[in-house]
Scaffold this active site. Structure first.
Site, PDB file in Angstrom:
ATOM      1  N   GLU A 182      -5.554 -27.754  65.941  1.00 52.61           N
ATOM      2  CA  GLU A 182      -5.924 -29.179  65.843  1.00 52.61           C
ATOM      3  C   GLU A 182      -6.018 -29.654  64.399  1.00 52.61           C
ATOM      4  O   GLU A 182      -7.019 -30.238  63.973  1.00 52.61           O
ATOM      5  CB  GLU A 182      -7.229 -29.446  66.603  1.00 52.61           C
ATOM      6  CG  GLU A 182      -7.061 -29.234  68.104  1.00 52.61           C
ATOM      7  CD  GLU A 182      -8.265 -29.629  68.940  1.00 52.61           C
ATOM      8  OE1 GLU A 182      -9.380 -29.654  68.402  1.00 52.61           O
ATOM      9  OE2 GLU A 182      -8.083 -29.919  70.124  1.00 52.61           O
ATOM     10  N   GLU A 372      -3.906 -26.689  75.187  1.00 54.06           N
ATOM     11  CA  GLU A 372      -5.262 -26.861  75.731  1.00 54.06           C
ATOM     12  C   GLU A 372      -5.278 -28.058  76.662  1.00 54.06           C
ATOM     13  O   GLU A 372      -4.692 -29.097  76.354  1.00 54.06           O
ATOM     14  CB  GLU A 372      -6.282 -27.124  74.611  1.00 54.06           C
ATOM     15  CG  GLU A 372      -6.537 -25.956  73.710  1.00 54.06           C
ATOM     16  CD  GLU A 372      -7.622 -26.237  72.668  1.00 54.06           C
ATOM     17  OE1 GLU A 372      -8.510 -27.068  72.954  1.00 54.06           O
ATOM     18  OE2 GLU A 372      -7.567 -25.627  71.596  1.00 54.06           O
TER      19      GLU A 372
HETATM   20  C1  BG6 Z   1     -10.563 -28.526  71.278  1.00 50.86           C
HETATM   21  C2  BG6 Z   1     -10.760 -27.258  70.501  1.00 50.86           C
HETATM   22  O1  BG6 Z   1     -10.933 -29.608  70.491  1.00 50.86           O
HETATM   23  O2  BG6 Z   1     -11.315 -28.745  72.423  1.00 50.86           O
HETATM   24  C3  BG6 Z   1     -11.495 -26.155  71.225  1.00 50.86           C
HETATM   25  O3  BG6 Z   1      -9.553 -26.752  70.005  1.00 50.86           O
HETATM   26  C4  BG6 Z   1     -12.592 -26.775  72.071  1.00 50.86           C
HETATM   27  O4  BG6 Z   1     -11.971 -25.233  70.287  1.00 50.86           O
HETATM   28  C5  BG6 Z   1     -11.954 -27.690  73.097  1.00 50.86           C
HETATM   29  O5  BG6 Z   1     -13.434 -25.856  72.675  1.00 50.86           O
HETATM   30  C6  BG6 Z   1     -12.910 -28.302  74.084  1.00 50.86           C
HETATM   31  O6  BG6 Z   1     -13.945 -28.926  73.401  1.00 50.86           O
HETATM   32  P1  BG6 Z   1     -15.459 -28.594  73.733  1.00 50.86           P
HETATM   33  O7  BG6 Z   1     -16.225 -29.313  72.705  1.00 50.86           O
HETATM   34  O8  BG6 Z   1     -15.688 -29.086  75.110  1.00 50.86           O
HETATM   35  O9  BG6 Z   1     -15.585 -27.118  73.629  1.00 50.86           O
END
Ligand code: BG6
Length: 476
Positions: A182, A372
């Site tokens: 990111e 993701e």
């Molecule tokens: C992304 C990141 O922004 O979102 C992850 O790359 C992160 O590291 C994921 O865990 C989900 O966000 P969160 O805050 O719900 O863990």
């Protein structure tokens, strides 16, 4: 056109070392910025505050990342579960401070290198292709404290040395790599990305420039070691809508969209700073220290594929308009009246994923990797131990259906999909265990209590079917 996902499509799950390994000070590992990030909803606010000391204070705070879910010791059990689901790939990061505990050590830590070798071999045993993120919010703390984070050019050389060390060790076993997780959150001045807090816009963009150069150098090393390797950039993508049809709103949205969603991808995939970035820099008095050779290395080492995380879309209204704000991990935006939100206020928008895929493929024409996606939710364990996470299945089904349309109807070249937090892990934005994404439940709460036992949620079987039918069984 052939219907559905291509043969060899990489279905799998994604994680980050700091959010699930635990063992934060074992086998010679040094501290990273994640190790001093406290647990709880106040995490981001505290980290933005200059007066918050970047130190461990166990009297005041908890640090769920220290234990993670103990993947460090349980990786064999966990990888066996990924294999049972049929994973084709598993995205993980290497923690820089396991390899170079202070980031600037003369020699790498063999125990760290050996550990990742064991994990990679375990994955390969089940024919699961590792996808490795070289830096996922894990800059060694010493590089923040003694060097001032990524605005310091010295980090380019230190990262290059770290990247060379792990690439030399694993390039023959690992095909898929991503340089920075990111990276575009640096545009917003994210501490996790830049290892800097509340600095000038100039310093934020200087830090990003240094990361672009460092990333390109890693790509160069990788290709020299193994010409078949596939290198990717990684950014967060939030489909951006104008709140209304006022051309001024649309123009502002366009400007915001390109600096957030395109800028880093433009540099890393197209190999040069786009014209609009130069205009942005002029308007905001940003003057970068660009050294001879920087632009050449960026130009000559562009990415093989583009990967991105997708959780939500965002809506832009004119600053003067009085509208209700929505929430997100790095950005908010205006509440979109057409969308529902998760328990954490993230607006759920599967159609926005199809738009994202078309937008990115149309702009860059390189294979796309969704690294993701997923729903953070509270799960309830029934008395018999079962976990009925139909809300998660619903979220994933809708997103994967839109992905399928992008592939089949729109002709997007999509190579991979790795669901975030395929096994429950610590949240990045809030440092909680309560916010779960996994197909696999981990018995652990926010206070660090629990047996750490793993169990299969309903979504486990569902995702297994999706993978075994290469996406045909999304609806089942
Ligand atoms: C992304 C990141 O922004 O979102 C992850 O790359 C992160 O590291 C994921 O865990 C989900 O966000 P969160 O805050 O719900 O863990």
């Amino acid at each position: 056109m052939k219907k559905g996902f291509k043969d060899g499509f990489l279905w799998g799950g994604a994680t980050a070392a700091n959010q699930f390994e635990g063992a934060y000070n074992e086998d010679g590992k040094g501290l990273t910025i994640a190790d001093v990030s406290p647990g709880g909803k106040q995490r981001m606010k505290l980290l933005r505050d200059d007066s918050y000391p970047l130190e461990i204070d166990l009297e005041k705070y908890t640090y769920p990342n220290h234990l993670g879910i103990d993947f460090y010791h349980r990786y064999k059990e966990d990888i066996a579960l990924f294999a049972e689901m049929g994973f084709k790939t598993f995205r993980m990061s290497i923690s820089w401070a396991r390899i170079f505990p202070n980031g600037d050590d003369a020699q790498p830590n063999e125990a760290g290198l050996k550990h990742y070798e064991n994990v990679i071999d375990e994955l390969l045993k089940y024919n699961i292709e590792p996808t490795i993120t070289i830096s996922h919010y894990e800059t060694p703390l010493n590089l923040v404290k003694s060097y001032g984070g990524w605005k310091n050019r010295e980090l380019i050389g230190l990262f290059e040395k770290y990247a060379r060390t792990i690439l030399e060790r694993y390039a023959s076993k690992v095909t898929y790599w991503m340089t920075f997780n990111e990276i575009n959150t640096g545009v917003l001045g994210s501490f996790f990305t830049l290892g800097m807090r509340n600095e000038s816009l100039n310093n934020n963009f200087q830090a990003l420039h240094n990361q672009f150069v460092a990333s390109a150098k890693a790509v160069k090393i990788a290709r020299e070691l193994n010409p078949n390797i596939k290198m990717g950039c990684m950014s967060i993508y939030a489909t951006m809508y104008a709140y209304d049809s006022n051309p001024v709103t649309v123009a502002e949205t366009m400007e915001e969209n390109r600096m957030f969603n395109y800028f880093c991808n433009d540099v890393q995939v197209r190999g040069e700073y786009p014209t609009y970035a130069h205009s942005f820099f002029t308007k905001n008095n940003v003057v970068l220290d660009v050294q001879p050779g920087d632009l050449e290395v960026i130009k000559e080492n562009t990415m093989d594929y583009l990967s991105f995380s997708y959780y939500m879309s965002t809506t832009h209204a004119l600053k003067t308009a009085e509208k209700e704000e929505s929430e997100g991990n790095f950005f908010g935006g205006t509440k979109n009246p057409y969308l529902e939100a998760s328990e954490w206020g993230w607006e759920i928008d599967p159609v926005g994923l199809r738009i994202a895929l078309n937008d990115l493929y149309g702009r860059y024409g390189v294979p796309l990797y969704i690294s993701e996606n997923g729903l953070g939710a509270v799960d309830k364990v029934e008395e018999d131990g079962s976990i009925h996470d139909d809300y998660r299945i619903d979220y994933l089904r809708k997103h994967i259906s839109e992905m399928e349309k992008a592939v089949t109807i729109d002709g997007v070249d999509l190579m991979a999909y790795t669901a975030w937090g395929c096994i429950d892990l610590v949240s990045a934005s809030t440092g909680e265990m309560a916010k779960r994404y996994g197909f696999i439940y981990v018995d652990l709460d926010d206070e660090g209590k629990g047996t750490l036992e793993r169990s299969r949620k309903d979504s486990f079987e569902w995702y297994k079917n999706v993978i075994s039918t290469n996406g045909v069984a999304i609806q089942k």
